[in-house]
Design a protein around this motif. Structure first.
Motif, PDB file in Angstrom:
ATOM      1  N   MET A   1      62.330  40.559  45.833  1.00 51.64           N
ATOM      2  CA  MET A   1      62.117  40.566  47.285  1.00 51.64           C
ATOM      3  C   MET A   1      61.536  39.215  47.713  1.00 51.64           C
ATOM      4  SD  MET A   1      60.116  43.395  49.487  1.00 51.64           S
ATOM      5  CE  MET A   1      60.850  44.801  48.679  1.00 51.64           C
ATOM      6  N   ARG A   9      47.710  43.452  52.148  1.00 50.44           N
ATOM      7  CA  ARG A   9      46.811  44.564  52.480  1.00 50.44           C
ATOM      8  C   ARG A   9      46.481  44.544  53.953  1.00 50.44           C
ATOM      9  NH1 ARG A   9      44.589  42.908  47.544  1.00 50.44           N
ATOM     10  NH2 ARG A   9      45.015  44.442  45.915  1.00 50.44           N
ATOM     11  N   MET A  14      40.346  45.619  54.934  1.00 53.21           N
ATOM     12  CA  MET A  14      39.633  44.663  54.068  1.00 53.21           C
ATOM     13  C   MET A  14      38.295  44.277  54.697  1.00 53.21           C
ATOM     14  SD  MET A  14      41.257  43.832  51.296  1.00 53.21           S
ATOM     15  CE  MET A  14      41.185  42.134  50.793  1.00 53.21           C
ATOM     16  N   SER A  21      30.571  46.340  51.426  1.00 53.64           N
ATOM     17  CA  SER A  21      30.032  45.783  50.182  1.00 53.64           C
ATOM     18  C   SER A  21      28.918  44.789  50.477  1.00 53.64           C
ATOM     19  CB  SER A  21      31.146  45.158  49.337  1.00 53.64           C
ATOM     20  OG  SER A  21      31.865  44.252  50.123  1.00 53.64           O
TER      21      SER A  21
ATOM     22  N   ASP B 202      58.726  45.666  41.380  1.00 56.25           N
ATOM     23  CA  ASP B 202      57.441  45.485  42.067  1.00 56.25           C
ATOM     24  C   ASP B 202      57.171  43.987  42.320  1.00 56.25           C
ATOM     25  OD1 ASP B 202      55.211  46.548  43.161  1.00 56.25           O
ATOM     26  OD2 ASP B 202      53.987  46.176  41.378  1.00 56.25           O
ATOM     27  N   ASN B 203      58.237  43.227  42.382  1.00 55.70           N
ATOM     28  CA  ASN B 203      58.077  41.784  42.320  1.00 55.70           C
ATOM     29  C   ASN B 203      57.867  41.173  43.687  1.00 55.70           C
ATOM     30  OD1 ASN B 203      58.003  39.262  41.362  1.00 55.70           O
ATOM     31  ND2 ASN B 203      60.217  39.053  41.122  1.00 55.70           N
ATOM     32  N   GLU B 204      56.932  41.656  44.438  1.00 57.35           N
ATOM     33  CA  GLU B 204      56.719  41.104  45.770  1.00 57.35           C
ATOM     34  C   GLU B 204      55.645  40.022  45.733  1.00 57.35           C
ATOM     35  OE1 GLU B 204      56.508  42.730  50.291  1.00 57.35           O
ATOM     36  OE2 GLU B 204      56.345  44.075  48.598  1.00 57.35           O
ATOM     37  N   LYS B 205      55.869  38.917  46.373  1.00 56.05           N
ATOM     38  CA  LYS B 205      54.873  37.841  46.398  1.00 56.05           C
ATOM     39  C   LYS B 205      53.755  38.215  47.372  1.00 56.05           C
ATOM     40  CE  LYS B 205      57.030  34.521  43.986  1.00 56.05           C
ATOM     41  NZ  LYS B 205      57.847  35.471  43.235  1.00 56.05           N
ATOM     42  N   ILE B 206      52.547  37.762  47.052  1.00 56.90           N
ATOM     43  CA  ILE B 206      51.454  37.985  48.011  1.00 56.90           C
ATOM     44  C   ILE B 206      50.753  36.666  48.267  1.00 56.90           C
ATOM     45  CG2 ILE B 206      51.070  40.404  47.393  1.00 56.90           C
ATOM     46  CD1 ILE B 206      48.624  39.445  45.829  1.00 56.90           C
ATOM     47  N   LEU B 207      50.025  36.612  49.410  1.00 54.96           N
ATOM     48  CA  LEU B 207      49.393  35.355  49.813  1.00 54.96           C
ATOM     49  C   LEU B 207      48.057  35.163  49.083  1.00 54.96           C
ATOM     50  CD1 LEU B 207      50.035  35.697  53.632  1.00 54.96           C
ATOM     51  CD2 LEU B 207      51.254  34.221  52.024  1.00 54.96           C
ATOM     52  N   PRO B 210      44.855  35.845  52.787  1.00 57.06           N
ATOM     53  CA  PRO B 210      43.580  36.481  52.403  1.00 57.06           C
ATOM     54  C   PRO B 210      43.723  37.467  51.226  1.00 57.06           C
ATOM     55  CG  PRO B 210      44.559  37.677  54.208  1.00 57.06           C
ATOM     56  CD  PRO B 210      45.530  36.617  53.860  1.00 57.06           C
ATOM     57  N   ASP B 211      44.946  37.722  50.800  1.00 61.15           N
ATOM     58  CA  ASP B 211      45.095  38.833  49.852  1.00 61.15           C
ATOM     59  C   ASP B 211      44.333  38.619  48.554  1.00 61.15           C
ATOM     60  OD1 ASP B 211      46.590  40.417  51.477  1.00 61.15           O
ATOM     61  OD2 ASP B 211      48.427  39.288  51.022  1.00 61.15           O
ATOM     62  N   TYR B 214      40.243  36.997  49.233  1.00 59.63           N
ATOM     63  CA  TYR B 214      39.383  37.995  49.883  1.00 59.63           C
ATOM     64  C   TYR B 214      39.047  39.119  48.893  1.00 59.63           C
ATOM     65  CZ  TYR B 214      37.609  40.082  54.242  1.00 59.63           C
ATOM     66  OH  TYR B 214      36.810  40.558  55.238  1.00 59.63           O
ATOM     67  N   THR B 215      40.067  39.538  48.184  1.00 60.96           N
ATOM     68  CA  THR B 215      39.837  40.606  47.196  1.00 60.96           C
ATOM     69  C   THR B 215      38.847  40.146  46.136  1.00 60.96           C
ATOM     70  OG1 THR B 215      42.177  41.037  47.491  1.00 60.96           O
ATOM     71  CG2 THR B 215      41.037  42.308  45.798  1.00 60.96           C
ATOM     72  N   LEU B 217      36.578  37.902  46.416  1.00 62.04           N
ATOM     73  CA  LEU B 217      35.228  37.807  46.993  1.00 62.04           C
ATOM     74  C   LEU B 217      34.574  39.188  47.009  1.00 62.04           C
ATOM     75  CD1 LEU B 217      33.120  36.066  48.544  1.00 62.04           C
ATOM     76  CD2 LEU B 217      34.187  36.905  50.634  1.00 62.04           C
ATOM     77  N   ILE B 218      35.354  40.175  47.456  1.00 60.34           N
ATOM     78  CA  ILE B 218      34.800  41.536  47.521  1.00 60.34           C
ATOM     79  C   ILE B 218      34.437  42.010  46.115  1.00 60.34           C
ATOM     80  CG2 ILE B 218      35.379  43.937  48.053  1.00 60.34           C
ATOM     81  CD1 ILE B 218      37.013  42.828  50.411  1.00 60.34           C
ATOM     82  N   LEU B 222      30.788  43.225  44.811  1.00 61.36           N
ATOM     83  CA  LEU B 222      30.565  44.554  44.240  1.00 61.36           C
ATOM     84  C   LEU B 222      30.020  44.449  42.811  1.00 61.36           C
ATOM     85  CD1 LEU B 222      33.559  46.584  45.639  1.00 61.36           C
ATOM     86  CD2 LEU B 222      31.138  46.811  46.222  1.00 61.36           C
TER      87      LEU B 222
END
Lengths: 1376, 463
Positions: A1, A9, A14, A21, B202-207, B210-211, B214-215, B217-218, B222
């Motif tokens: 894709m 997300r 978020m 958190s 499942d081969n989708e690109k993500i940024l 913030p993806d 940001y993750t 950082l969270i 935690l």
């Protein structure tokens, strides 16, 4: 894709997750800070501030109550009155004020002008300096500048004068005004003074709780959690005790202690004036601060440390900044939480409370848990290695009584015989030093048993060593082993030479090519001419030691036991000592908990028989004294009993026939009849016992039994019938019957006794299997052959190192006679058993001179790694057994734990049960204290269920001592204190000079039991007295001889009696009177029952100088009769129990002495008390006296015995008495002998009528006046001839010169009763009476001194005058 | 001390605080299962009841709700009921404790169990990856923990703050292994059915922003929260100051080294401490160069890389993780074995009379005793005698490392030998043999008390 720009997300989600958190992070951060600030000490600070505020409020109330208000009112009234007067004269006052104001103004004006003038002058001076002089101005300019300066200076001078004038005027005006208001000002100053303490308290209060609302809020905010971290009074900074000099060992690292204990223990060092605790400790049950403040008792952690004189205060020996807390208490000083500080509860109940209150749980990881209260004295041992000063201390009293008791018990039972307590590591003192002295004396005695000395025709050994020289050396060592370095060196050299020569000779033999049997025969023949192999080993024990042990073996010597008792008795005795003598200190070796199986039972008989046979057989003969023909009859026994009491035996021994005997220092002698082997010809007498009584050192050179000089004497004629031998009498008395046990004696001798041969062989085999298999490889293969012929398989005696030496048979081919073999085997078992049980630790036993202590060393047992203790199955044992009656200790402790702490009938039971619970609990945690407790209670219990699986010879051997649980706790306190962690040298208590002498002396007083006979500290009696009656009624005026009073004040300074307690009591006539409690030191003269006329009254003589309500009570001159109802308490003194016993005995048994008036006579018959002995005698004399006591007194019924004291012991004891009384030692100056002194006296007192006579000659004549000293004393070779029965013979005055100190003699001559109230010596000189003698113009003062000076110049005068009879002058007589 | 104050038992199995703690434990378990029930309800699965109960079809979620309710009741009983330990009967029966102790405190059975478990996981992977099965196993583990907590000794060892991460590691390792198998089984099925791989699908690109950032950082926040809370709740386990004269008993390495420490029992320190760790590192580095299987790159699979996965997992699971567990929970004082419910008694003794191979040969085989150089012999003679004495061991070693690769090449690893070439094969086979040496040596020790194959203490050389 393909990639898109859409977010993976949901960003909205978020953000929410992020927000949540972040809030969580904030939350845990706050939580972290709050947790950090939630430590208890913050709360304690707040609570302590509350306490302080309430205390201040209470104090303010107290100050303002009563008197204060009255004073305040008075002062305010007076101020008002003064103001009224002032306002009356308002006009005049205003005028004065105006004058002052005006003059003040003028003065200030003038001062201002002066200031300006000075500035101008300074400018002129600077110009002159810079322009004129620095820049080399020309003459003219210079002059101008100088003129300008002079002008300005003149102005300044002028103005200064003006200012001074104005000042004078102003001051005068001021004084005028002050004069006007003087009355008011004075009253105001008084008011200020009255309010001084209050204003100080107010200042503190304002600081804690400001009045100002803003300040109060600021403070409140600063106390909020987290913010309080920035608040100065919530920091640890000022609560830290940092002691870099007292490091703590943490694993491999050593670092300074950092004690933060004061973070919670806030009041611990808060002391008021005079070292009074500000917050006295009290077990307040309530939590209510008001009630604490009201009772002025505070619980921990707010309380002040007890005994501030001794601890923490700046003037105490343990100031807080220098010592900190954990050096004494242990615990973790860096811990700021209750749990982290490693507190230790004193019993399980407290542990439970702490668990609920503070979450307490034991922490095994901190190696130095705080000492629980019951062991808090253990910490003292780190620095106080002598211990003595903790038990007897003139300044602080007994500071560590429990520890001291433990130390004394260790001495008493001789624990150090088996368990060495080595006080030194290299040359550094690490703790108490309790070790046996080197066995020099025993070795020397054994050396003389070498068979070569028995060859009568022999003078030297084959190596040319002189046997007589060796004998002399050995005897020297026996006599003074502690000073035998020279003898030992020489002996070592001789023995080594002998060994060397023997080896040389043996080598020669080898060269001769003899046959094997011929060679061994030749070797044996050769050996007979040299010292024996055993002797050759001695040099290794004759070596010098840098710090030799000081203690003698605890039990009696068994070197000559064969002449004393029989094998039967030894067997019975060792089997169960308490059966024969219930109070014995001999521990129990048999019939203990690991010996109730068949194996132990069958071997016990063999072992007992072995011990008895070995001891008796190896016993060495001694030379007896000859009592002549002895025929024992009832009279003799009766005399013997009297002698037994009067000659001092009772000072150490008890006897069934002498009820109330005071001491158990020596054994109870009631049952000697069953013990002592009687003479062959006379079954009612023992020459051994006779010799022992006359000269104990014959039997044992190192015995503590002194030589009591039990010879026939004439000095106690009234008691001793002439011509009798007291030693024989005492012997007869002791052997008349078995006093303790009327229903049967032990069998005298048992020749038919034969041990079970099978059991004997089993036991022998048990030991031999381990010994022989190394020698005869193949696991002791020739066993059967050995048991058949008895020929020991190891043929070379040199190779035998152990007890099997008793089985050695050389290389004979003939089988051993069965009886002899049995005998040998029994000897072997005897010796082996003695080795195993370590009997030689307490007794001198032949053949064990080189034996080492069998127990573990104890010098660092207090830090013993607990994983190295083996509790084995002790938990199971205590669950099912453990108590003396066989019940379960677990059940006992369970009852205690489940019982309320308030439900005990009394404190003693409570302490006992809680103590048991503590130790049991401690034992469950595998800790040292519990282990030790059970080890001493039941030493073999650690073998529970172990004996089934382990060999007989692997069983525990520790014996059981007759100790109760309280004593065990004391011993534990001492042993747990032995940590061998000495702090740096400057902290270790190293007494010097008088302190050292005192410490050493205390040890020796105990060692030789001096205090049984001699009183060293007087009893203190408290009585309720009516001070309006005699002898307190009126002030006593010193009447005569002011010099005497001066001396008395020095010897016995007057003590102001504390009169703070009063009551309404009844006097002799049953009338109500006001009574005051007074206390004094003195002796009882007679008891109520002794004088029928004085029932219910006890009479005391006062021994100190008292000051009661301005009345001086002089010592000795008064007796106090006290009704029993008015006697509050009687604190016994120290020592003299035997003297007191004998005093009563003499009074009741001697005809005539029962009369109270003759009470003094009985006192004179008993050993003298040694109160202030140091002031009395010269130290060198005392030393000689202790080494060899001469007969001094003629009134006492017994003589000072001669103890087996070493030189250094006698020296220490002599120094001790001087040190206690704070006088010079070891040398004393006697100025009365100096020529300067005598010249002065000669010029003051020329001998009238005798041109060449001098002061001393006159004095000598006075001394020899038959009406004076010669009445009672021998002097100058003139024997006293007491003229009348009333005169009592005093000590020979020849001794005074070396014996007594000059000032003491003088005071004694002035008034003997001041020193010893019961003395028979009268007061001789009295100024108030007509001069009794014409010498020195009859001036008593001079005469007294003259007699003293004559006595102190005795030798000089004896050489000059021999003895001079007093010749009466022709005119004038003095009668007395 | 405090325990004595309460009931005179220094090792109480139950105390009131333990009971309350267990109450909360069951409550958490209840909450977890409530969530699971809801999930099940949403999925709407139906289960047919057994015929005895009517044979009706009921929603599966009903079982989970019922189970959850039971947990809630148990929790309530703990939290609100009597806190007197004597009245409490929900404890692990003594027989089960004894049985588990007997299984675990014996190294042989423990190791066998570990291997058997490993084999079972491989064989039953298709069953185990089902979520319901995994959830049941998790439930079982947690309830087993709860019951075990009623044992004093178990609490001591599991509750030690040092050991808490290891307990959690057990669950984490379990989860990730499960995750791997779930993906692998899925992909294997896809390959079988000729479908596209999960990773492909499942081969989708993500940024990055913030993806990703940001993750991250969270996650960072935690993690910090968790660490701070952990630090506050479980204080650092501070023990006694370190001292070279007094070492703790048992002295344990940090948990991640316990596997190495376990090797020390079987091998000489230079082997266990130096050679093996180096070989492990070298071996791991060498994997890419040894591996000739081109398949399985970039996606999860089991069937396509059976050999690699089994070999690695054997090295990791029974021989590393199981050794850490063994070192942590089963090794006690004096390095003896203790069951998890057994008191760590320092007085426990185990017979450890170990025998060297040379002693087997000379003492028991030839019955001549060990050959010993005559007294006063020269250096070379001594050396030769020592070599002679240990000759059997050398033969064994030579065979194992010298001959075995060829035997393997000729038999089961024929394919490997051909595809790898000589050098690659020799490296591979020696690494494999080294890895196998550990279990072999362990088994020899347990079965015949073999100490060393070559024992030359004179040169500090023992194998």
């Amino acid at each position: 894709m393909p990639a898109t720009d859409a977010y993976w997300r949901n960003l909205q989600k978020m953000h929410i997750v992020f927000a949540v958190s972040s809030v969580l992070l904030l939350g845990v951060t706050v939580w972290m800070m709050a947790a950090d600030h939630a430590e208890e000490w913050h709360d304690h600070i707040s609570k302590f501030e509350e306490i302080r505020l309430k205390k201040i409020a209470r104090k303010v109330n107290h100050l303002k109550g009563g008197e204060y208000n009255r004073k305040l009112e008075l002062l305010e009234d007076r101020i008002q009155a003064a103001n009224k007067i002032l306002s009356k004269n308002q006009a005049a006052w205003d005028e004065k004020k105006a004058i002052l104001k005006n003059s003040d103004f003028e003065l200030r004006q003038a001062q201002l002008t002066l200031k300006n003038q000075r500035a101008a002058r300074n400018v002129a001076r600077a110009k002159l300096g810079i322009i004129g002089i620095r820049d080399h101005a020309d003459e003219k300019t210079l002059n101008e500048l100088k003129a300008a300066f002079d002008k300005e200076q003149l102005k300044v001078d002028e103005q200064t004068r003006v200012v001074e004038e104005k000042e004078t005027i102003r001051n005068a005006a001021n004084d005028d005004l002050k004069e006007f208001t003087k009355i008011r000002d004075d009253v105001q100053a008084k008011l200020k003074k009255l309010n001084k303490t209050l204003s100080q308290l107010h200042t503190i209060k304002i600081k804690l709780k400001p009045d100002n609302i803003f300040a109060r809020w600021k403070r409140r905010i600063m106390e909020w959690d987290i913010i309080d971290g920035f608040n100065s009074h919530y920091t640890l900074k000022d609560k830290l005790d940092w002691t870099p000099d007292l490091p703590i060992q943490l694993g491999n690292a050593k670092r300074g202690r950092n004690d933060t204990c004061r973070a919670c223990h806030l009041g611990i060092a808060q002391l008021g004036a005079g070292n009074v605790p500000d917050y006295p400790l009290g077990h307040t049950t309530s939590d209510d601060v008001d009630s604490w403040v009201e009772k002025n008792r505070f619980p921990n952690p707010y309380a002040t440390h007890p005994k501030p004189d001794l601890y923490l205060s700046a003037s105490s020996p343990h100031p807080l900044p220098k010592f900190g807390c954990t050096i004494c208490h242990d615990g973790n000083g860096s811990g700021t939480k209750f749990q982290n500080a490693s507190h230790t509860p004193n019993n399980p109940h407290i542990a439970g409370d702490w668990h609920e209150q503070y979450g307490y749980a034991p922490n095994h990881f901190w190696e130095y848990p705080m000492l629980p209260k019951r062991f808090q004295e253990s910490g003292c041992v780190k620095c106080h290695h002598q211990i003595e000063e903790l038990g007897v201390n003139p300044k602080f009293g007994p500071t560590a009584p429990k520890l001291f008791e433990g130390y004394r018990l260790v001495q008493k039972y001789g624990c150090f015989g088996c368990h060495e307590i080595h006080g030194f590591e290299k040359n550094k003192s690490i703790g108490p030093d309790l070790r046996l002295e080197p066995s020099y004396a025993a070795t020397a005695q054994q050396l003389l048993q070498d068979r070569i000395f028995k060859q009568s025709d022999r003078r030297t050994t084959a190596s040319g060593i002189s046997l007589s020289e060796m004998k002399v050396l050995a005897e020297g060592m026996i006599d003074h082993p502690e000073n035998s370095s020279v003898e030992r060196k020489r002996l070592t050299a001789l023995i080594k030479t002998d060994v060397k020569e023997r080896k040389k000779a043996e080598l020669e033999l080898l060269k001769k090519n003899l046959s094997k049997s011929a060679l061994s025969q030749a070797k044996r023949d050769l050996a007979d001419n040299y010292l024996a192999h055993e002797t050759a080993r001695y040099p290794q024990i004759l070596k010098d030691s840098a710090h030799a042990g000081k203690y003698r073996k605890r039990g009696p010597s068994l070197r000559h036991v064969g002449s004393k008792t029989t094998q039967v008795w030894i067997r019975e005795w060792v089997n169960l000592p308490s059966k024969f003598r219930p109070a014995t200190r001999m521990p129990q070796f048999f019939n203990l908990s690991n010996q109730d199986d068949e194996t132990a039972k069958k071997f016990k008989e063999i072992e007992l028989a072995g011990i008895a046979q070995y001891l008796v057989e190896k016993s060495q003969p001694i030379v007896f004294d000859n009592p002549g023909q002895v025929k024992v009859d009832a009279a003799m026994v009766k005399r013997g009993k009297e002698q037994f009491v009067q000659r001092g035996c009772v000072a150490c021994h008890k006897h069934a026939e002498v009820p109330g005997a005071p001491s158990d220092f020596g054994p109870d002698l009631s049952r000697l009849k069953s013990k002592i082997k009687p003479d062959a010809k006379n079954p009612n007498f023992s020459t051994w016992l006779y010799t022992w009584i006359r000269d104990p050192h014959r039997h044992h050179k190192r015995t503590r039994m002194p030589n009591l000089y039990v010879f026939p004497q004439d000095y106690a004629e009234m008691i001793v019938g002439k011509g009798t031998d007291p030693a024989a009498d005492i012997t007869a008395f002791l052997l008349a019957k078995d006093y303790g046990n009327s229903n049967g004696q032990l069998p005298r001798d048992d020749r038919s006794f034969r041990p079970n041969g099978k059991h004997l062989d089993e036991l022998v085999d048990l030991y031999l299997t381990k010994i022989v298999k190394e020698e005869v490889r193949g696991d002791w293969r020739k066993k059967e052959k050995y048991y058949a012929d008895g020929l020991f398989p190891i043929k070379d005696k040199n190779r035998i190192k152990g007890d099997e030496i008793e089985l050695f048979t050389a290389d004979s081919k003939e089988p051993l006679d069965p009886d002899e073999f049995l005998h040998k085997k029994l000897n072997f078992i005897g010796r082996r058993t003695i080795s195993r049980y370590g009997c030689y630790a307490c007794h001198d036993i032949p053949g064990f001179e080189m034996a080492r202590p069998i127990g573990t060393t104890l010098q660092d047992w207090g830090r013993k790694d607990i994983t190295k203790l083996a509790p084995e199955h002790i938990r199971q044992y205590l669950r099912h057994h453990g108590e003396p009656d066989g019940s379960s200790t677990f059940d006992r402790v369970k009852r205690t734990v489940n019982r309320s702490i308030d439900s005990y009938e009394n404190e003693t039971v409570k302490d006992k049960e809680l103590s048991a619970a503590y130790f049991y609990d401690n034992l469950l945690h595998h800790d040292r204290a519990g282990f030790l407790w059970q080890k001493l209670r039941d030493p073999r219990s650690y073998d529970y269920k172990k004996i089934e699986t382990e060999g007989y010879d692997e069983r525990l051997k520790m014996h059981k001592f007759p100790l109760n649980e309280k004593e065990i706790e004391s011993i534990a306190t001492f042993i747990l204190g032995l940590v061998a962690e000495p702090p740096p040298a400057q902290y270790v208590y190293t007494p010097k000079g008088a302190d050292f002498a005192r410490v050493e002396g205390e040890r020796l007083l105990n060692k030789f039991n001096c205090t049984s006979c001699h009183l060293v500290e007087l009893p203190r009696i408290e009585i309720w007295a009516d001070l309006t009656k005699s002898p307190f009624k009126k002030p006593t005026k010193p009447q005569t001889l002011p010099m005497g009073y001066e001396l008395l004040n020095r010897f016995k300074p007057p003590r102001k009696v504390n009169l703070s307690r009063t009551r309404v009591g009844t006097d002799e006539d049953d009338e109500k009177v006001n009574q005051t409690l007074i206390d004094f030191r003195g002796l009882k003269v007679f008891d109520p029952d002794e004088d029928p006329a004085e029932e219910d009254n006890t009479t005391y003589s006062v021994w100190e100088q008292l000051e009661v309500n301005g009345t001086r009570l002089l010592p000795g001159t008064r007796t106090l009769r006290v009704n029993d109802l008015n006697r509050e308490s009687e604190h016994p003194g120290r020592g003299g129990e035997f003297a007191e016993f004998l005093f009563r005995y003499l009074k009741h048994t001697t005809p005539g002495l029962v009369d109270p008036a003759k009470s003094d006579l009985a006192r004179q018959g008993v050993p003298p008390n040694l109160h202030q002995e140091g002031l009395k005698v010269q130290t060198p004399w005392l030393y000689h006296f202790l080494k060899d006591p001469i007969q001094l007194r003629h009134t006492t019924v017994l003589r000072m015995p001669r103890f087996n004291m070493s030189d250094s012991e006698a020296r220490s004891l002599a120094n001790y008495f001087a040190a206690v009384d704070g006088v010079a030692f070891p040398y004393q100056e006697i100025p009365q002998r100096s020529q300067l002194y005598l010249n002065e006296k000669n010029s003051l007192f020329p001998d009238k009528g005798r041109p060449n006579g001098d002061y001393l000659s006159q004095s000598w004549r006075l001394l020899n006046n038959p009406k004076l000293c010669l009445n009672c004393h021998s002097v100058g070779g003139l024997e006293v001839k007491t003229a009348s029965k009333k005169d009592i013979r005093g000590p020979n005055l020849d001794y005074v010169v070396d014996r007594l100190r000059p000032d003491w003699v003088l005071l004694w001559l002035y008034q003997p009763k001041w020193i010893t109230p019961y003395t028979a010596m009268p007061k001789l000189f009295n100024e108030a009476l007509p001069a009794n003698l014409d010498s020195f113009d009859g001036k008593a003062q001079v005469q007294t001194k003259a007699v003293r000076d004559a006595l102190l110049n005795y030798h000089r005068l004896m050489e000059q005058h021999k003895n001079t009879r007093f010749s009466y002058p022709t005119t004038g007589t003095g009668s007395n | 001390m405090i325990l004595a104050a309460l009931n005179l038992d220094p090792h109480p199995d139950l105390t009131s605080s333990v009971i309350v703690g267990l109450g909360w434990w069951y409550f958490i378990l209840f909450l977890m299962n409530l969530g699971w029930s809801c999930r099940s309800f949403k999925a709407g699965g139906m289960t047919r009841l057994p015929d005895i109960l009517g044979g009706m079809k009921v929603p599966t979620a009903a079982f989970w709700f019922g189970y959850s309710a039971l947990l809630l009741m148990v929790s309530g009983a703990h939290l609100t009921g009597s806190s007197n330990p004597d009245d409490f009967s929900m404890i692990l029966p003594q027989q089960i404790r004894t049985l588990i102790d007997a299984l675990l405190s014996n190294p042989t059975s423990y190791f066998m169990l570990a291997v058997a478990g490993f084999v079972a996981v491989i064989l039953l992977r298709k069953f185990l990856v089902k979520p319901t099965v995994a959830w049941i196993i998790l439930n079982f583990a947690l309830i087993f923990m709860a019951f075990s907590m009623t044992d004093y000794d178990f609490r001591q060892i599991v509750g030690k703050p040092d050991n808490v991460p290891i307990v959690s590691m057990l669950f984490i390792v379990g989860f990730f292994t499960w995750l791997y198998f779930k993906r692998a089984v899925d992909n294997d099925r896809r390959i079988e059915e000729g479908r596209e791989l999960f990773e492909k699908e499942d081969n989708e690109k993500i940024l990055v922003w913030p993806d990703l950032v940001y993750t991250e950082l969270i996650c960072m926040i935690l993690c910090t929260v968790i660490l701070v809370a952990w630090g506050l709740l479980l204080q650092a386990p501070l023990e006694e100051p370190s001292s070279s004269v007094k070492t703790p008993n048992p002295s344990k390495a940090p948990w991640y080294f316990l596997g190495l420490q376990e090797m020390l029992v079987y091998f000489d320190p230079w082997l266990a401490g130096v050679v093996f760790p180096s070989m492990i590192l070298v071996g791991l580095m060498a994997i890419p160069y040894i591996d000739f299987n081109k398949k399985g790159n970039g996606y999860y699979t089991f069937n396509e890389r059976k050999f690699a996965v089994i070999t690695f997992m054997f090295g990791f699971m029974p021989m590393w993780i199981a050794m850490i567990i063994l070192g942590t929970f089963l090794r006690g004082p004096n390095w003896n074995f203790f069951g998890i419910y057994e008191f760590w008694d320092v007085h426990k003794l185990e017979a450890l009379t170990n025998v060297n191979l040379s002693e087997f040969v000379w003492d028991q085989g030839f019955k001549t005793g060990l050959p010993k150089a005559p007294a006063g012999a020269g250096g070379l003679t001594n050396v030769l005698y020592i070599l002679y004495r240990e000759s059997a061991g050398f033969v064994v070693l030579l065979f194992y490392f010298g001959v075995m690769p060829f035997v393997l090449a000729a038999t089961i690893l024929k394919k490997f030998f051909y595809r790898m070439g000589f050098i690659r094969y020799m490296v591979f086979s020696n690494l494999l043999l080294l890895m196998a040496a550990l279990p072999i040596k362990m088994i020899l020790r347990w079965s015949i008390n073999l100490k060393y194959i070559v024992a030359i203490p004179e040169w500090f050389l023992n194998v």
